[in-house]
Design an enzyme around this catalytic site. Structure first.
Site, short mmCIF file in Angstrom:
data_model
loop_
_atom_site.label_atom_id
_atom_site.label_comp_id
_atom_site.label_asym_id
_atom_site.label_seq_id
_atom_site.Cartn_x
_atom_site.Cartn_y
_atom_site.Cartn_z
CD GLU A 985 37.00 18.00 3.57
OE1 GLU A 985 37.47 19.13 3.81
OE2 GLU A 985 35.79 17.79 3.46
CB SER A 1003 30.98 18.02 -6.50
OG SER A 1003 32.11 18.85 -6.72
CG HIS A 1004 32.33 17.77 -0.06
ND1 HIS A 1004 31.70 18.32 1.03
CD2 HIS A 1004 33.64 17.61 0.30
CE1 HIS A 1004 32.58 18.49 2.01
NE2 HIS A 1004 33.75 18.05 1.60
CB VAL A 1005 35.87 18.78 -4.14
CG1 VAL A 1005 35.50 18.78 -5.62
CG2 VAL A 1005 37.31 19.25 -3.97
NE ARG A 1008 34.61 21.22 3.05
CZ ARG A 1008 34.09 21.47 4.25
NH1 ARG A 1008 32.83 21.85 4.35
NH2 ARG A 1008 34.83 21.36 5.32
#
Length: 1399
Positions: A985, A1003-1005, A1008
């Site tokens: 996060e 990717s998730h980051v 975000r």
């Protein structure tokens, strides 16, 4: 004595038969009867024996009477250059005397008689002299008898006695002796005379005796065969040839004719021929031997370059890697109890109001001294404490510079102090309150900073206690950056073994012999402890090798005893190496720190040879004598450095600064020279006429030193494997090392090529030769061999030489093009792979570089882009290796370093230094050279901008983003993070994340960052990154474009700019509607509605039947919302529910550790029978396989996967994400989408609008080999990325090639996907927060992209990428909005497994 004489004597019963080792080698004319020597008739004049000894003709008698025995010696020609003579004493006692008649002159005397008081009474005869002289060298326990003779006791062995004399004075041409049994007062003589033994001398040999050249050639060949067909350099060839001539001259001097020699040599030669050749004529054989002077050599290598063999690199893959297992023994889990001193220090430090300025522990035998210093407001406080049992007085002073003792001011003296001349004696105060045992303490407080340190020693009774013959010294001018920590728990170590090492250190520090023998005793325990056991041994040996431990303390030891102990230890390590392949990398490192060792003769040469050097070069005083004493007392690896320093000094025309530079560059200071038990005080001061002789002799001596101390020395290692013989000089012992058997054909030539090129400026041919030598040697290292240790040390030496050569070759790469740099990278990578236990990834990197080189040479498009992906993967491989070392070695270094009082700075960089010592450091340097070249060639720039947002913020530098992900910054913050995995996060208050790491764009980051309007970019330029890190704390403005980031320092006034206002934006108002159990445990895809399942399930249901026929949609069912809540409310799960409520309360109170406990607790849920039956029925009616049909265990696996999906509601990332946007976590519900897993060849993610540029006309996609978890999860490396214009879907453009080392593959299985009501909410990107869990474990496969058609086959690549782009375009048109799509490809068929609106 002839066989006939022996036969007659035996038949007459006059002598007892005695089996001597060489009784068949009867004497030559070296031995003579008494009448042959004029000196023998004059024994009375020597006044050595008194009047009772009289000449009695030629019969052998004893003084007490006895039977005379007639004795007629005969000369017998012997092939061996030794001669033997047998006498009979008292008619029934055999005496045998043997003389070595080549370079080493030894007299071996054996007698078939034993007595505790049997002596050899002897002396030496000089040229043309009659009286005895006393030789300078004599055996142990020899006594001087009235300065006129020597008396040496015989050594008993069974029923015999024996003795060996070594004669090193060339002026001595004979020895004379009698034998005396003191207890019986009995003398044994030779017919009333002295035994007289002539010795061969150089003068004898050099007489003008002509030997035919053809016989010399045959003799040289036979010598070469006897010595194992060794590899000789030209100088050694000449030496051996002349030695053969000398041997034949000696035989002719003994009476042999040329015809005798020829007959004997040809007979000897024939015995070595095959039966087939026995019919060859004498002249033919003679002619054959004329051309056989030296061994035939295969000229495989020219003088400039070798031809490397083609090899299948996959055959080099080595997968023996030890699992990292924490020792489970009780001792490993128990924390180490603090010592009394540590308890005292901890209490004192807590009392002090300032942090410790410096702290040090001095280890002594059975006790220790602790010193720590604190500073505050111009006051310095020194604390000294010791756990000595007896009363101790501190003898101390102050100093303003090192080495001086100054009287302290009288007003600062502690109680019980008595000023003495130039110092103070203070009785220590005994303290025992709250301590297990008493501690003696001293405290001193000093105002100002005029004093820099405090020297001291201790006095206990009659003893003075020093720091290895030096004063103890407290430095309170220099602050320790790393004050020693206490790593008392020993977690991650073989603690029991390390504790034992710490306990034995006081014994180990006596000498290398003690240390190596203790290490050998611990090998079995290390073996039991596994990988961490050998990690502990390595740490200990490395501390020793880097001089962090005491090498010698109050103990004298012979060099041969050290080399014998080394030999014992390395023999044991060799055995472990052969039997435990998973520990080989650690064992190689241990052996390189220990050195090879050797048989006793090799070690003894260290002691003997220095004496010869002193005598030959007339340098018996000064530094040479001091060094000689040190060598005799306790030789060490320092002696290699001292020898090199002396040679460098001589070569520089006696420049002392050169001498000191060599010493200091290798860690030897003046203080260290003075610290030896036999200190070296003097500097070299040689004369001009000594120069050539010393250089020659010290050069030879260096070989002897390195043979024992330097396992990785190339020349020494080659000689040990190829074999050599050194006969010594004078009294020196000879050394013969036989060649290693089974070496590859032509290997000596290859090693000769290496030695000939080892110092050349152009290192490329040398590197090729070194690596070819390692490759050829490798098969022998992987199986048992009687000389495995020598092969290992050769491989270590070749490895080490690669590293030094590549470092020397950096200069020639300064102007080199990318092709040359890539080739050098491939060479160094090959070297690293050959030294690594788990090298599969390294081998595939190596294949990648070779593929890139071929692309470059062929001038193919995208060669630089592909090479960049291999470079990135190589970096990842290096990082992985470094992390592995850190995990295995650093805990042991910290724990053992703490136990042994090792300097904290050495402990903190222990693993870093290990890595620097290997090829990995050179590879990293070369990769950094190439990176900017490739980026420029491929037009990649210095940045990859993932989320282009203009921001202003304060820079903060962190190691990992993970460590700050839950932090909240109270001002706009730009995070510069060395490591970003992809799953983290981004913390509140962060406006930008900049990193050298390479997370995927999808990717998730990354998602975000884009969703949160946060600038996110990867920096590839180390110079720019260093500049940013240097701006820690500064306020910067970032202005990113699609391919660059412009930054500058700004004033605080610019914080109000709109670009940074996103920090102040309140989180969007988002709410969740709590879902209820609808009475169904399982539903089919046709029943998916917003009340029952999340967007993930609904989107899949929507796609079915609407996408083009060539796009597959996997069959799906789901466990709808509310099932989890229903299951946990069941009576069978009451205990789980109760515990969950308690943990949730703990979590609400701020204990984040409760999250992990909650996830673990939920795994205890029991499935209601209704759930099992309903899910089974739904899956079967949807034509999905039911896991329970394969057995109850398979259903249990499926049920465990379902529970893990539910439990992921409480993973850290998801929990803090919902907290951040103020979502009610209790309202979050989790459905589970159930799909059959497609065992993918490739997985992809599509964004139908380019997320980096925002261009809606352009599709952006990423592809990985295997399952898609490596793409969206925290797996290192980049995927293949491409863009494709929607108006030209047949023309994809590759942006980057893959660097991910791992692919995931799975058997036919079921996957359970999270599908919460918190995903894909407007204004909140909840996708990817929760887990999808297959019921089977994926297999991790190391990927070889050089065999992947997606990389190597351009037509296949174009088809696959175009199909992916077309699928994305079709699905976007179906929904009418930009989509984020996941899918797989199996056997050319494309499947879409989920889609959602693109954020």
């Amino acid at each position: 004595m002839s066989n006939s004489v022996v036969h007659n004597l035996l038949n007459r019963g006059l002598i007892r038969p005695l089996n001597f080792e060489h009784q068949n080698k009867l004497n030559s004319s070296v031995y003579q009867t008494s009448t042959a020597n004029p000196a023998l008739g004059k024994i009375g004049r020597s006044k050595l024996y008194g009047k009772g000894l009289k000449q009695a003709g030629r019969s052998l008698v004893t003084e007490t009477g006895g039977r005379p025995l007639s004795f007629v010696p005969r000369a017998v020609l012997a092939m061996d250059p030794q001669a033997a003579e047998k006498f009979s004493l008292d008619g029934n006692i055999d005496l045998l005397v043997e003389v070595t008649s080549t370079t080493v002159r030894e007299v071996n005397i054996q007698i078939a008689y034993t007595s505790d008081t049997l002596f050899l009474h002897w002396g030496a005869i000089l040229d043309n002299k009659e009286n005895w002289v006393l030789p300078s060298r004599s055996p142990d326990r020899t006594q001087n008898f009235k300065n006129s003779a020597l008396r040496t006791p015989f050594v008993k062995s069974g029923g015999n006695s024996h003795l060996k004399l070594e004669i090193d004075d060339p002026a001595i041409h004979a020895i004379e002796f009698l034998i005396f049994d003191e207890s019986r007062n009995k003398w044994y003589k030779n017919n009333g005379q002295n035994f007289h033994i002539n010795l061969p001398t150089e003068r004898n040999v050099k007489q003008n005796v002509s030997v035919p050249e053809d016989l010399v050639q045959i003799q040289a060949y036979l010598r070469w065969e006897r010595k194992g067909k060794q590899m000789y350099n030209p100088e050694k060839e000449k030496e051996e040839y002349e030695a053969a001539r000398t041997e034949l001259r000696e035989e002719m001097m003994r009476g042999a004719s040329v015809e005798d020699l020829r007959a004997k040599l040809l007979k000897k030669d024939n015995s070595n021929e095959s039966p087939k050749s026995n019919g060859t004529s004498s002249s033919g054989r003679e002619e054959k031997k004329k051309v056989s002077k030296q061994p035939e050599r295969k000229k495989n290598y020219n003088t400039d370059k070798i031809q490397r063999k083609g090899r299948d690199l996959t055959k080099l893959i080595y997968k023996h890697v030890a699992d990292f297992v924490e020792p489970e023994s009780k001792s490993s889990s128990e924390p180490r109890s603090l010592t009394t001193l540590e308890i005292y220090a901890k209490a004192k430090e807590e009392q002090e109001t300032t942090p410790v300025f410096s702290k040090k522990t001095f280890k002594l035998e059975g006790s220790a001294i602790l010193v720590f210093v604190t500073k505050l407001s111009g006051k310095t406080k020194i604390h000294v404490a010791t756990d000595f049992k007896e009363p101790v007085t501190l003898h101390w002073a102050l100093s303003q510079k090192g080495g001086e003792w100054l009287d302290p001011p009288s007003d600062i003296l502690p109680p019980n102090s008595l000023p003495v001349r130039g110092a103070v004696d203070t009785k220590l105060t005994i303290t025992s309150t709250d301590l297990p045992s008493p501690v003696q303490t001293f405290e001193l407080e000093i105002e100002g900073d005029s004093y820099k340190g405090m020297p001291f020693v201790l006095n206990a009774g009659e003893r003075w206690i020093k720091n290895n013959d030096s004063d103890f010294y407290v430095d309170f001018a220099k602050e320790e950056k790393h004050v020693q920590k206490d790593y008392g728990d020993g977690k991650g170590t073989a603690k029991h073994l390390l504790d034992k090492i710490a306990d034995l250190e006081s014994e180990a520090q006596k000498s290398f012999m003690h240390r190596f023998n203790i290490a050998a005793d611990l090998v079995d325990e290390a073996k039991s402890a596994g990988q961490l056991g050998f990690a502990g041994i390595l740490v200990w040996m490395r501390f020793m090798a880097t001089r962090q431990l005491v090498w010698n303390k109050n103990y004298n030891v012979k060099p041969r005893e050290i080399s014998k102990a080394q030999d014992r230890l390395t023999d044991l390590l060799q055995d472990v190496y052969a039997s435990y392949p998973e520990y080989r990398e650690l064992l190689r490192m241990i052996m390189s720190t220990v050195g090879r060792g050797g048989e006793g003769d090799v070690g003894q040469r260290i002691r003997d040879e220095i004496l010869v050097i002193q005598r030959k070069n007339d340098c018996k005083g000064g530094i040479m004598e001091e060094w000689h004493q040190k060598l005799h007392n306790n030789t060490s690896p320092d002696d290699v450095v001292i020898c090199q320093a002396l040679m460098d000094y001589i070569k520089s025309d006696f420049d002392l600064s050169v001498y000191w530079k060599t010493l200091n560059d290798n860690g030897i200071t003046k203080e260290r020279l003075l610290s030896y038990d036999r200190a070296i005080h003097s500097e070299p001061n040689f004369r001009g006429e000594q120069k050539d002789g010393l250089l020659r002799d010290l050069g030879h001596y260096m070989r002897t030193l390195k043979a024992v101390h330097s396992g990785a020395d190339l020349e020494s290692a080659i000689q040990n494997c190829m074999g050599y013989q050194d006969d010594g000089e004078g009294f020196m012992v000879g050394v013969q090392i036989n060649p290693v058997s089974g070496l590859p054909s032509g290997y000596p030539d290859l090693l000769r090529f290496v030695l000939e090129h080892v110092e050349e400026k152009n290192v490329e041919p040398l590197l090729e030769g070194l690596l070819e030598a390692r490759q050829e040697l490798r098969p022998l290292l992987l199986k048992s061999h009687d000389r495995l240790k020598d092969l290992l040390f050769l491989d270590l030496a070749l490895d080490s030489t690669v590293r030094t050569a590549i470092e020397r070759g950096y200069e020639q790469l300064n102007d080199a093009g990318p092709e040359k740099i890539m080739y050098f990278i491939s060479l160094v990578l090959e070297n690293l792979a050959l030294s690594s236990d788990d090298n599969e990834d390294l081998i595939y990197c190596l294949k990648g570089w070779q593929f890139a080189l071929d692309m470059c040479k062929s001038k193919k498009d995208h060669w630089a882009l592909y090479a960049k992906s291999v470079l990135d993967r190589s970096r990842l491989a290096l990082a992985s290796k470094a992390e592995r070392y850190l995990e295995i070695l650093q805990p042991s270094a910290e724990y053992l370093g703490s136990c042994l009082g090792v300097d904290q700075s050495a402990v903190s960089i222990f693993t870093e230094e290990i890595i620097r010592a290997g090829s990995a450091a050179a590879l990293s340097s070369l990769v950094n050279r190439l990176d900017p070249v490739l980026r420029k060639t491929a037009n990649l720039g210095s940045w990859q901008v993932i989320s282009p947002v203009e921001v202003v913020g304060y820079v903060i530098v962190v190691d990992e983003l993970l460590t700050v992900q839950n932090k909240t910054y109270d001002r706009p913050t730009i995070i510069v993070a060395n490591r970003v995995r992809g799953e983290e996060e981004i913390p509140d208050g962060a406006v930008a994340v900049l990193t050298p790491d390479m997370p995927d764009v999808l990717s998730h980051v990354s998602v975000r960052a884009r969703n949160g309007k946060i600038c996110f970019a990867t920096c590839f330029d180390s110079g720019i990154l260093s500049d940013l890190q240097g701006k820690d704390g500064k306020l910067l403005s970032l202005q990113p474009t699609s391919a660059d980031v412009v930054y500058k320092e700004v004033n605080d006034s610019e914080l109000s700019s709109p670009s940074s206002d996103n920090l102040e934006d309140a989180p969007p108002s988002i709410s969740l509607v709590k879902k209820q159990f609808a009475g169904r445990y399982a539903i089919s895809s046709e029943e998916f509605t917003s009340d029952l399942v999340g967007a993930k399930s609904r989107n899949i249901g929507y796609l079915k039947g609407k996408v083009p026929s060539w796009v597959g949609i996997p069959t799906s069912v789901a466990l709808p919302f509310g099932v989890f809540e229903k299951v946990i409310s069941e009576k069978a799960n009451q205990a789980v529910n109760d515990k969950l409520l308690v943990l949730k309360k703990t979590l609400d109170e701020g204990d984040q550790g409760a999250l992990k406990e909650i996830r673990q607790t939920l795994l205890g849920l029991v499935a209601p029978p209704e759930l099992v039956e309903e899910l089974k029925s739904t899956m079967k009616s949807s034509d999905m396989p039911w896991p329970g049909d394969e057995g109850e265990q398979r259903w249990e696996q499926a049920w465990a996967a379902i529970k893990k999906v539910w439990a992921s509601k409480w993973n850290e990332r998801a929990y803090f994400s919902t907290r951040k946007v103020k979502l009610d976590h209790d309202y979050l519900c989790m459905a589970v989408l159930v799909q059959e897993v497609i065992n993918a060849d490739y997985a992809f993610v599509i964004h139908t609008t380019n997320p980096s540029s925002g261009d809606s006309s352009e599709i952006y996609a990423e592809v990985v080999k295997g399952l898609g978890e490596t793409l969206v999860g925290a797996y290192p490396g980049r995927s293949l990325s491409f863009i494709c214009k929607k108006n030209n879907l047949d023309s994809p453009l590759v942006l980057g090639y893959p660097s991910k080392p791992i692919g995931l593959f799975i058997r036919r299985s079921i996957i359970f996907r999270s599908d919460s009501n918190g995903e894909d909410l407007e204004g909140y990107a909840g996708a990817g927060l929760y887990d999808s869990v297959p019921m089977d474990e994926e297999d991790q496969v190391v990927l070889d992209y050089t065999t992947d058609p997606l990389i190597t086959d351009l037509s296949f690549q174009k088809k696959v990428l175009s199909d992916i782009a077309r699928a994305g375009d079709a699905i976007e048109k179906l929904y009418g909005t930009a989509q984020d799509i996941e899918g797989v490809i199996r056997d050319g068929k494309l499947y879409v497994v989920q889609t959602r609106p693109q954020v």
